[in-house]
Design an enzyme around this catalytic site. Structure first.
Site, short mmCIF file in Angstrom:
data_model
loop_
_atom_site.label_atom_id
_atom_site.label_comp_id
_atom_site.label_asym_id
_atom_site.label_seq_id
_atom_site.Cartn_x
_atom_site.Cartn_y
_atom_site.Cartn_z
N MET A 83 61.61 13.55 9.92
CA MET A 83 60.68 14.44 10.62
C MET A 83 59.44 14.65 9.76
SD MET A 83 61.27 18.30 11.99
CE MET A 83 59.91 19.25 12.65
N VAL A 93 56.79 13.93 3.10
CA VAL A 93 56.70 15.02 2.13
C VAL A 93 55.94 14.52 0.90
CG1 VAL A 93 57.99 16.66 0.73
CG2 VAL A 93 58.89 15.94 2.96
N LYS A 137 54.81 19.11 3.58
CA LYS A 137 55.50 18.28 4.56
C LYS A 137 54.61 18.11 5.77
CE LYS A 137 59.84 17.70 7.02
NZ LYS A 137 61.23 18.12 7.12
N ASP A 176 69.98 22.10 11.29
CA ASP A 176 70.00 20.70 10.87
C ASP A 176 70.56 20.59 9.45
OD1 ASP A 176 69.66 17.98 11.13
OD2 ASP A 176 67.60 17.99 10.42
#
Length: 817
Positions: free
Chosen positions: A1, A4, A19, A113
């Site tokens: 996702m 970073v 990020k 998550d």
């Protein structure tokens, strides 16, 4: 996702992690709004095992998150490199993961998550949970995360809660201890199929010397039903081998959280069969013993009560009709009450061992029923008060008070005459009607000069002297008064009779003065301290708001239920509505006072005596099936029965020593009027026990903080609470025995406070308060027998349910077959 990057904050001079999110997020207003909401939640989480999220930023149209920089590697890479951790190291890391996850859940944040790739081990070997970018407020429905680590409810798009993270935690722990994934699949469908059909290989089949407790807690985390998983991440910590999160928190100088206290393991959870059987035996035998002793020492068993309230009310109505105060009265009320005039006269004039045999006749009257009639609605002064014999006062023409003894004979009568005198001629009343309704022969009495002044106007006063048919050894006076030929006053009096209009009730004993003063300072003082400390604890984030709210809510609803079942209702709808809202206001005030006191005092109990809150916090969390909860209830009920037995034995000890028995112990006669009155008292005493138990626990902990030793604190608490217990508990004619009995009762109470815990303390006080003024009797064939059984039955039932839960049966009954 996203990607970073490591960056440097030029203002603060420290590294940060940036990020950058995928480009499709930059162009989706709904997702950006959701992201900002999630970051606001994530920023609330501050813990050594959590990677802190700072802010949301934008650079050249690209959205990024700024986070704490962690120098280390994630667990996914580490596990691929080393395979698995040794058991001791894996346990240490597991505890740190649980601590960080618990910190997030405490703030209402669900990770959503949790997986090895989002858990880093920094350069110091410490766990840091990262990537709260998918986190949201607990209770939202959001299908997000990594499928291989999702809980079943998350995969199906159902509600995601902290227990969804517990499932993911179980999968992470599986991998941490075995070095293998619990489930492998090339796609979502294959993962679901393996989960439902093939199941999960037991960790001990992979690592044969793995501690069985580790496998057990992993499989508990992986329960398909969220309700069957551990309540919190701290519960997982407590279940790991050697887990004691409370000791760890105290060693670190921290106050254990309520969740940590609830999750703590106790030395003994489920009771053995032998212990359970012994507890049942004590509860049943102590209840039987209490009934047997009460038959000798309670006032209700010393005086005759041949007729039930309904029969006495019918007789009082008949008398009111005969005296001319029935037809014009539209409203009425009735109730039982106790007059102690004759009892106290016997105590002052008779020292023989069998002196209480004098109570065996209905007259002189001790137990009486009053009956009120009125042409107007009977609305007592004070919204919290019930209609009583003199409330509302007799001030309206046509109001009448009829008092009958236990046989239904007239004992006292007052009626308010007309306000305007229509005829100045004196019309003599028919006094024989009064004598007939009182069960007396007028011919057996000699006229004498009246001495008693009626509380209402009268144009004629008369009096007689004579003897009671059932007690020819006693000389009594019959005083009467009339107005316009109608009786307005009647009373049977003797040397024992004391008027409620007397200005001075007599000097109070030194014990009454001392206990009254101290009891008026101790409990209100604890409440005041709680209120002063509540603001500070809230500001520092120490207060258990959830626990305070649940306790206050319970008190409010208990009070409202007690009011609905009570006798504090009136016949006028508008006034009843006012009283209903007054009851709500009083309930909210009591609940609010408890809420403030709880927030002020509970953190100190949790800091200095956390083990005493385990059962209580588990009950507040909904774990009523927990064996520890049942154990505390059983111990509390057993202690409450012991306290009440000590109270009853107060009147037995003098007999064993060859001394006269003290004044028979009082009871609450109002509960004999109807079953719902008994239920109202049980509920009312329960809420009083909750408040008193919390204050008692807080006071003991305060002494423990000051005196450092539990034994010294217990002695100080006994000395402090004894005056509170003694205030109004005993009749007062044996002060030294009162003190000794009070100390025994307080010692049992403080022992429960100091060595068992808050829930047991509340259970003990509930049992004691409910039974303390209950009309207990072994004459089960009488009309009052079932009422006493309601009180005893409530305590025995609570004790037996507690034994069932404490044995682990309730918990086993909820497990799948």
């Amino acid at each position: 996702m996203g990607e970073v990057y490591r960056a440097d904050d030029l203002r603060l001079g420290q590294p940060v992690a940036l990020k950058f999110l995928p480009e499709d997020v930059d162009h989706d207003p709904a997702r950006l709004t959701q992201l900002h909401a999630e970051v606001r939640m994530a920023r609330q989480v501050s813990h050594p095992n959590v990677c802190r999220v700072y802010d949301v930023g934008e650079f050249e149209g690209h959205t990024f998150l700024s986070m704490e920089y962690v120098d280390g590697e994630d667990l996914a890479i580490l596990l691929r490199r080393i395979g698995r951790f040794p058991q001791d190291r894996a346990i240490e890391l597991s505890r740190q993961i649980c601590a960080g996850l618990s910190a997030a859940h405490d703030r209402g944040v669900v990770h959503r998550d949790l997986k090895p790739a989002n858990i880093m081990v920094d350069a110091n070997g410490r766990i840091r949970i990262t990537d709260f970018g998918l986190a949201g407020a607990a209770g939202e429905i959001l299908r997000a995360g990594t499928p291989a680590y999702m809980a079943p409810e998350q995969l199906s798009g159902a509600e995601v809660t902290p227990r969804s993270d517990i499932y993911s935690l179980g999968l992470v722990l599986y991998e941490l201890f075995t070095g293998q994934r619990a489930l492998e699949g090339r796609n979502l469908a294959e993962l679901i199929a393996k989960r439902e059909q093939a199941g999960i290989t037991p960790p001990t089949a992979i690592v044969q010397d793995l501690d069985a407790a580790i496998e057990n807690i992993i499989f508990r985390c992986l329960e398909p039903d969220p309700a069957r998983r551990p309540r919190s991440a701290l519960a997982v910590t407590a279940a790991l081998p050697g887990g004691d999160p409370i000791a760890a928190a105290l060693a670190a100088g921290e106050t254990p959280s309520p969740e940590m206290v609830a999750a703590a393991a106790s030395s003994t959870e489920a009771l053995s069969r032998t212990t359970t059987a012994a507890a049942i035996a004590w509860i049943v035998l102590a209840s039987i013993a209490l009934l047997a002793i009460s038959q000798r020492v309670l006032l209700i068993n010393r005086v005759p009560l041949p007729k039930p309230p309904a029969a006495l009310i019918d007789r009082a109505q008949e008398i009111a009709q005969k005296l001319g105060y029935g037809d014009q009265s539209m409203y009425s009320a009735a109730g039982l009450t106790t007059s102690l005039d004759w009892v106290q006269y016997i105590a002052a004039t008779n020292t023989s061992r069998d002196r209480w045999k004098a109570l065996a006749t209905p007259r002189p009257a001790t137990e009486v029923l009053w009956y009120r009639t009125s042409p107007r609605p009977l609305i007592p002064y004070g919204d919290e008060n019930r209609v009583e014999a003199v409330n509302p006062p007799l001030t309206t023409s046509g109001m009448a008070l009829i008092v009958v003894d236990a046989n239904g004979r007239l004992s006292e009568m007052i009626a308010v005459p007309e306000p305007i005198q229509s005829d100045r001629r004196i019309v003599h009343a028919n006094w024989s009607t009064l004598f007939d309704t009182a069960g007396l022969s007028m011919d057996a009495f000699t006229p004498v000069t009246p001495r008693w002044v009626p509380s209402v106007y009268a144009d004629e006063r008369v009096a007689w002297e004579g003897h009671l048919p059932e007690r020819p050894d006693l000389t009594v006076r019959v005083e009467a008064a009339g107005y316009s030929g109608k009786p307005v006053f009647f009373g049977i009096t003797g040397p024992w009779t004391r008027s409620a209009r007397t200005a001075s009730p007599g000097p109070r004993s030194w014990l009454e003065r001392t206990t009254g003063l101290l009891s008026s300072l101790i409990m209100p003082g604890l409440m005041l301290c709680g209120a002063l400390l509540a603001r500070r604890n809230l500001r520092l984030g120490r207060g258990d708001r959830r626990g305070a709210f649940r306790a206050a809510t319970a008190v409010f609803f208990i009070l409202m239920a007690a009011w609905l079942l009570s006798d504090r209702h009136v016949s006028v709808f508008s006034e009843e509505v006012n009283r209903f809202f007054g009851a709500i206001g009083q309930g909210l005030f009591n609940a609010g006072l408890l809420w403030v006191t709880y927030l002020g005092l509970e953190p100190y109990v949790r800091r200095f005596s956390p083990s005493s809150l385990i059962g209580w916090t588990r009950l507040l969390a909904g774990g009523w099936r927990d064996p520890h909860v049942g154990r505390d209830v059983v111990i509390g009920i057993a202690a409450g029965l012991a306290m009440t037995l000590a109270y009853a034995l107060h009147n037995v000890v003098p007999l064993l020593a060859g001394r006269p028995q003290p004044i028979p112990l009082a009871y609450d006669p109002t509960v004999l009027m109807a079953l719902h009155h008994s239920l109202a008292r049980i509920l009312d005493r329960t809420q009083v026990a909750i408040t008193s138990g919390m204050l008692g626990m807080a006071g003991y902990v305060a002494f423990r903080i000051l005196l450092k030793q539990s034994s010294a604190a217990a002695l100080a608490a006994i000395a402090c609470y004894a005056p509170v217990v003694l205030n109004g508990m005993f009749p007062g004619d044996t002060p030294m025995l009162d003190v000794a009995s009070g100390i025994v009762i307080v010692t049992i109470f403080v022992a429960v406070v100091a060595w068992i815990g808050l829930l047991a303390t509340i259970a003990a006080l509930t049992a004691h308060f409910i039974l303390l003024r209950a009309p207990l009797t072994t004459d089960f064939s009488s009309w009052r027998g079932p009422t006493g059984l309601v009180f005893v039955g409530a305590i025995v039932a609570a004790g037996l349910v507690g034994c069932y839960v404490a044995s682990g049966s309730a918990q086993r009954a909820t497990r799948p077959i």
